[in-house]
Design an enzyme around this catalytic site. Structure first.
Site, PDB file in Angstrom:
ATOM      1  N   LYS A  50       0.876  -1.076   0.028  1.00  0.00           N
ATOM      2  CA  LYS A  50       0.018   0.028  -0.033  1.00  0.00           C
ATOM      3  C   LYS A  50       0.981   1.277  -0.224  1.00  0.00           C
ATOM      4  O   LYS A  50       0.341   2.382  -0.083  1.00  0.00           O
ATOM      5  CB  LYS A  50      -0.734   0.005   1.214  1.00  0.00           C
ATOM      6  N   GLY A  51       2.177   1.077   0.288  1.00  0.00           N
ATOM      7  CA  GLY A  51       2.755   2.362   0.844  1.00  0.00           C
ATOM      8  C   GLY A  51       3.059   3.258  -0.557  1.00  0.00           C
ATOM      9  O   GLY A  51       3.402   4.410  -0.216  1.00  0.00           O
ATOM     10  N   GLU A 109       7.729   2.040  -6.407  1.00  0.00           N
ATOM     11  CA  GLU A 109       7.755   1.947  -5.260  1.00  0.00           C
ATOM     12  C   GLU A 109       7.983   3.154  -4.368  1.00  0.00           C
ATOM     13  O   GLU A 109       8.576   4.147  -4.736  1.00  0.00           O
ATOM     14  CB  GLU A 109       9.097   0.824  -4.926  1.00  0.00           C
ATOM     15  N   ASP A 110       7.457   2.885  -3.088  1.00  0.00           N
ATOM     16  CA  ASP A 110       7.897   3.920  -2.385  1.00  0.00           C
ATOM     17  C   ASP A 110       9.367   3.904  -1.572  1.00  0.00           C
ATOM     18  O   ASP A 110       9.799   4.843  -1.671  1.00  0.00           O
ATOM     19  CB  ASP A 110       6.761   3.926  -1.138  1.00  0.00           C
ATOM     20  N   ASP A 113      14.139  -0.962   1.044  1.00  0.00           N
ATOM     21  CA  ASP A 113      14.740  -1.173   2.409  1.00  0.00           C
ATOM     22  C   ASP A 113      16.053  -2.465   2.180  1.00  0.00           C
ATOM     23  O   ASP A 113      17.077  -2.049   1.958  1.00  0.00           O
ATOM     24  CB  ASP A 113      13.652  -1.426   3.227  1.00  0.00           C
ATOM     25  N   LYS A 141      17.110   2.874   0.995  1.00  0.00           N
ATOM     26  CA  LYS A 141      17.870   2.918   2.266  1.00  0.00           C
ATOM     27  C   LYS A 141      19.465   2.016   1.846  1.00  0.00           C
ATOM     28  O   LYS A 141      19.453   1.494   0.909  1.00  0.00           O
ATOM     29  CB  LYS A 141      17.236   1.812   3.411  1.00  0.00           C
ATOM     30  N   PHE A 162      13.988   3.954  11.173  1.00  0.00           N
ATOM     31  CA  PHE A 162      12.693   3.525  10.669  1.00  0.00           C
ATOM     32  C   PHE A 162      11.851   4.884  10.559  1.00  0.00           C
ATOM     33  O   PHE A 162      11.835   5.897  11.372  1.00  0.00           O
ATOM     34  CB  PHE A 162      11.851   3.002  11.713  1.00  0.00           C
ATOM     35  N   VAL A 163      11.424   5.124   9.245  1.00  0.00           N
ATOM     36  CA  VAL A 163      10.733   6.483   9.329  1.00  0.00           C
ATOM     37  C   VAL A 163       9.366   6.209   8.587  1.00  0.00           C
ATOM     38  O   VAL A 163       8.938   5.065   8.042  1.00  0.00           O
ATOM     39  CB  VAL A 163      11.366   7.090   7.653  1.00  0.00           C
ATOM     40  N   ARG A 175       0.434   7.137   7.321  1.00  0.00           N
ATOM     41  CA  ARG A 175       0.628   7.157   6.075  1.00  0.00           C
ATOM     42  C   ARG A 175       0.347   8.313   5.333  1.00  0.00           C
ATOM     43  O   ARG A 175       0.850   8.717   4.235  1.00  0.00           O
ATOM     44  CB  ARG A 175      -0.188   5.846   5.073  1.00  0.00           C
TER      45      ARG A 175
HETATM   46  C1  PRP Z   1       7.447  -1.913   2.016  1.00  0.00           C
HETATM   47  C2  PRP Z   1       7.537  -1.006   0.829  1.00  0.00           C
HETATM   48  C3  PRP Z   1       8.307  -1.916  -0.151  1.00  0.00           C
HETATM   49  C4  PRP Z   1       8.791  -3.050   0.711  1.00  0.00           C
HETATM   50  C5  PRP Z   1      10.472  -2.645   0.784  1.00  0.00           C
HETATM   51  O1  PRP Z   1       6.042  -2.623   2.221  1.00  0.00           O
HETATM   52  O2  PRP Z   1       6.311  -0.559   0.357  1.00  0.00           O
HETATM   53  O3  PRP Z   1       7.252  -2.653  -0.940  1.00  0.00           O
HETATM   54  O4  PRP Z   1       8.570  -2.835   2.131  1.00  0.00           O
HETATM   55  O5  PRP Z   1      11.105  -3.521   1.495  1.00  0.00           O
HETATM   56  P1  PRP Z   1      12.241  -4.333   1.307  1.00  0.00           P
HETATM   57  O6  PRP Z   1      12.803  -3.722   0.215  1.00  0.00           O
HETATM   58  O7  PRP Z   1      13.039  -4.817   2.535  1.00  0.00           O
HETATM   59  O8  PRP Z   1      11.696  -5.648   0.556  1.00  0.00           O
HETATM   60  P2  PRP Z   1       5.489  -3.323   3.220  1.00  0.00           P
HETATM   61  O9  PRP Z   1       5.599  -4.796   3.232  1.00  0.00           O
HETATM   62  O10 PRP Z   1       5.815  -2.607   4.607  1.00  0.00           O
HETATM   63  O11 PRP Z   1       3.724  -3.100   2.775  1.00  0.00           O
HETATM   64  P3  PRP Z   1       3.022  -1.589   2.900  1.00  0.00           P
HETATM   65  O12 PRP Z   1       3.479  -1.246   1.726  1.00  0.00           O
HETATM   66  O13 PRP Z   1       1.683  -2.243   2.604  1.00  0.00           O
HETATM   67  O14 PRP Z   1       3.063  -0.965   4.059  1.00  0.00           O
END
Ligand code: PRP
Length: 193
Positions: A50-51, A109-110, A113, A141, A162-163, A175
């Site tokens: 969703k991010g 992608e948002d 990580d 990151k 963590f942000v 969000r």
């Molecule tokens: C977050 C973000 C990416 C993913 C990145 O989604 O939107 O899709 O994590 O993490 P990574 O590089 O360590 O794989 P999340 O799983 O938190 O779901 P959300 O967007 O619904 O909050």
């Protein structure tokens, strides 16, 4: 006239990327993408829920002002992680609604990580016969830089902390915050979240 404080302002210890910086960066990313895709009929933006929805909404409109037509698709995936770390094993919760054969796909992608979700997603999309697959991420990151990933468009490289905000959540909250920031440590200790 000063704006009324929002419910979240007192929970945020520090702003990492401001609303204005995000807005300017999105214009810059959209201009780059528009230039690179000037000869294509359309771009299929694939948003990973969703991010990424905040970024998708602003990026699609910015691109619309300077690039070719865009079409939108959404995917939802869940990574089997422990706590806040992802494992790289991904389950599809919502797949693409249509065939992407011959399309120019741009994954929106948002944040990257660990980079593991995207790494899996790119392998998945590569098997779907798109004309091209590229990635735009607003935030990245340091760990994601270590993964061999082809990410053509990156907004901000941010520290490994963590942000929340601009789509990024803590227990599904924050969000809607228009900037990206670090929460006060007391917030993490609250029993309700
Ligand atoms: C977050 C973000 C990416 C993913 C990145 O989604 O939107 O899709 O994590 O993490 P990574 O590089 O360590 O794989 P999340 O799983 O938190 O779901 P959300 O967007 O619904 O909050």
């Amino acid at each position: 006239m000063a704006a009324e404080p929002c419910w979240y302002d007192s929970d945020v210890e520090r702003v990492v990327v401001s609303e204005a910086e995000i807005r300017d960066k999105i214009e810059e990313l959209a201009a780059k993408v528009a230039a690179d895709y000037r000869s294509v009929d359309s771009i299929l933006l694939v948003c990973v829920l969703k991010g990424a929805i905040m970024f998708l909404a602003d990026f699609a409109r910015a691109l619309g002002r300077c690039g070719p037509p865009v079409e939108l698709e959404f995917m939802a995936v869940s990574s089997y992680g422990q706590g806040t770390t992802s494992s790289g094993v991904v389950r599809i919760l919502k797949d693409l609604d249509r065939d992407i054969t011959g399309q120019h796909v741009l994954v929106v992608e948002d944040i990257l990580d660990s980079g593991l979700t995207l790494s899996w997603l790119l392998r998945y999309l590569a098997s779907r016969s798109a004309a091209s697959v590229e990635v735009v991420t607003l935030f990245r990151k340091p760990d994601a830089v270590k993964v061999p990933l082809s990410v053509k468009y990156v907004g901000f490289d941010i520290p490994s902390e963590f942000v929340v905000g601009y789509g990024l959540d803590y227990s599904e909250r924050y969000r809607e915050v228009p900037y990206v920031g670090v929460l006060r440590s007391e917030v993490h200790a609250r029993p309700a979240l």
